[in-house]
Design a protein around this motif. Sequence first.
Motif, PDB file in Angstrom:
ATOM      1  N   ALA A   1       0.832  -1.214   0.000  1.00  0.00           N
ATOM      2  CA  ALA A   1       0.000   0.000   0.000  1.00  0.00           C
ATOM      3  C   ALA A   1       0.864   1.260   0.000  1.00  0.00           C
ATOM      4  CB  ALA A   1      -0.941  -0.011   1.201  1.00  0.00           C
ATOM      5  N   LEU A   2       1.917   1.273   0.823  1.00  0.00           N
ATOM      6  CA  LEU A   2       2.813   2.434   0.844  1.00  0.00           C
ATOM      7  C   LEU A   2       3.518   2.580  -0.506  1.00  0.00           C
ATOM      8  CD1 LEU A   2       4.121   4.813   2.309  1.00  0.00           C
ATOM      9  CD2 LEU A   2       5.872   3.238   3.137  1.00  0.00           C
ATOM     10  N   TYR A   3       3.932   1.476  -1.064  1.00  0.00           N
ATOM     11  CA  TYR A   3       4.580   1.488  -2.383  1.00  0.00           C
ATOM     12  C   TYR A   3       3.665   2.152  -3.418  1.00  0.00           C
ATOM     13  CZ  TYR A   3       6.485  -0.182  -6.802  1.00  0.00           C
ATOM     14  OH  TYR A   3       6.976  -0.240  -8.083  1.00  0.00           O
ATOM     15  N   GLU A   4       2.403   1.762  -3.418  1.00  0.00           N
ATOM     16  CA  GLU A   4       1.445   2.327  -4.381  1.00  0.00           C
ATOM     17  C   GLU A   4       1.321   3.843  -4.231  1.00  0.00           C
ATOM     18  OE1 GLU A   4      -0.171   0.927  -6.985  1.00  0.00           O
ATOM     19  OE2 GLU A   4       1.068  -0.831  -6.532  1.00  0.00           O
ATOM     20  N   LEU A   5       1.248   4.330  -2.988  1.00  0.00           N
ATOM     21  CA  LEU A   5       1.120   5.772  -2.763  1.00  0.00           C
ATOM     22  C   LEU A   5       2.396   6.527  -3.139  1.00  0.00           C
ATOM     23  CD1 LEU A   5      -0.898   5.922   0.561  1.00  0.00           C
ATOM     24  CD2 LEU A   5      -1.670   6.548  -1.726  1.00  0.00           C
ATOM     25  N   LEU A   6       3.547   5.946  -2.785  1.00  0.00           N
ATOM     26  CA  LEU A   6       4.811   6.622  -3.079  1.00  0.00           C
ATOM     27  C   LEU A   6       5.147   6.579  -4.568  1.00  0.00           C
ATOM     28  CD1 LEU A   6       7.027   5.541  -0.047  1.00  0.00           C
ATOM     29  CD2 LEU A   6       5.920   7.766  -0.446  1.00  0.00           C
ATOM     30  N   ASN A   7       4.555   5.646  -5.270  1.00  0.00           N
ATOM     31  CA  ASN A   7       4.802   5.513  -6.707  1.00  0.00           C
ATOM     32  C   ASN A   7       4.415   6.789  -7.455  1.00  0.00           C
ATOM     33  OD1 ASN A   7       5.912   3.870  -8.643  1.00  0.00           O
ATOM     34  ND2 ASN A   7       3.986   2.872  -9.160  1.00  0.00           N
ATOM     35  N   ASP A   8       3.417   7.504  -6.944  1.00  0.00           N
ATOM     36  CA  ASP A   8       3.003   8.769  -7.557  1.00  0.00           C
ATOM     37  C   ASP A   8       4.097   9.834  -7.508  1.00  0.00           C
ATOM     38  OD1 ASP A   8       0.537   7.610  -8.022  1.00  0.00           O
ATOM     39  OD2 ASP A   8      -0.416   8.519  -6.270  1.00  0.00           O
ATOM     40  N   PHE A   9       4.988   9.739  -6.524  1.00  0.00           N
ATOM     41  CA  PHE A   9       6.080  10.708  -6.389  1.00  0.00           C
ATOM     42  C   PHE A   9       7.295  10.309  -7.218  1.00  0.00           C
ATOM     43  CE2 PHE A   9       3.636  10.943  -2.451  1.00  0.00           C
ATOM     44  CZ  PHE A   9       3.316  12.291  -2.433  1.00  0.00           C
ATOM     45  N   GLY A  10       7.374   9.045  -7.593  1.00  0.00           N
ATOM     46  CA  GLY A  10       8.504   8.546  -8.367  1.00  0.00           C
ATOM     47  C   GLY A  10       9.459   7.733  -7.509  1.00  0.00           C
ATOM     48  N   ILE A  11       9.269   6.443  -7.498  1.00  0.00           N
ATOM     49  CA  ILE A  11      10.164   5.553  -6.746  1.00  0.00           C
ATOM     50  C   ILE A  11      11.415   5.315  -7.572  1.00  0.00           C
ATOM     51  CG2 ILE A  11      10.471   3.208  -5.850  1.00  0.00           C
ATOM     52  CD1 ILE A  11       7.555   3.317  -4.945  1.00  0.00           C
ATOM     53  N   ILE A  12      12.548   5.549  -6.950  1.00  0.00           N
ATOM     54  CA  ILE A  12      13.837   5.348  -7.595  1.00  0.00           C
ATOM     55  C   ILE A  12      14.305   3.913  -7.375  1.00  0.00           C
ATOM     56  CG2 ILE A  12      16.267   6.047  -7.604  1.00  0.00           C
ATOM     57  CD1 ILE A  12      15.239   8.830  -6.632  1.00  0.00           C
TER      58      ILE A  12
END
Length: 165
Positions: free
Chosen positions: A134-145
């Motif tokens: 769930a956190l991954y999905e939300l942070l994906n909007d910011f751009g996961i490196i």
Amino acid sequence: MKYTLAVLVENRPGVLTHISGLISRRAYNIESIAAGHSEEADTTRITIDVEADDEIELEQVVNQLSKLVDVIKIINLTHIDSIQRELALIKVKASKENRSEIVDVVDIFRAKIVDVSRETMVIELTGEESKVDALYELLNDFGIIEIVRTGKIALSRGPGAAKDM
């Protein structure tokens, strides 16, 4: 279906390789595998999330693992009341404009920011697999490196130890 196995083994070089090799040779998918010292110095505890079609197929995996010399005990934690956790480190793009938004998301998940640079933040999260997803999905909007996950570790609830089950 995914099954969680706790495997107690002799603490010797090559044991993890034998176990993962045996499972992969049988064409079962290892979703995650985590190994570490147990409460006894000569014993290693390996937690394996393995994918199998059904209980019969899983039983074949368990039977094959049981034949390995270094295996002391195998416990299927899938249907036992247990605590299951995973650790993740997520490096995300963080500009001045979105930094406070990222902090808010991190706070909601009770995660920690463990590193900050001008362009990135590294977030540490411990929790169940679904929480990490769930956190991954939300942070994906910011751009996961970059992301790294430990794989699942699990411990049964109650007073009994795995070696006594």
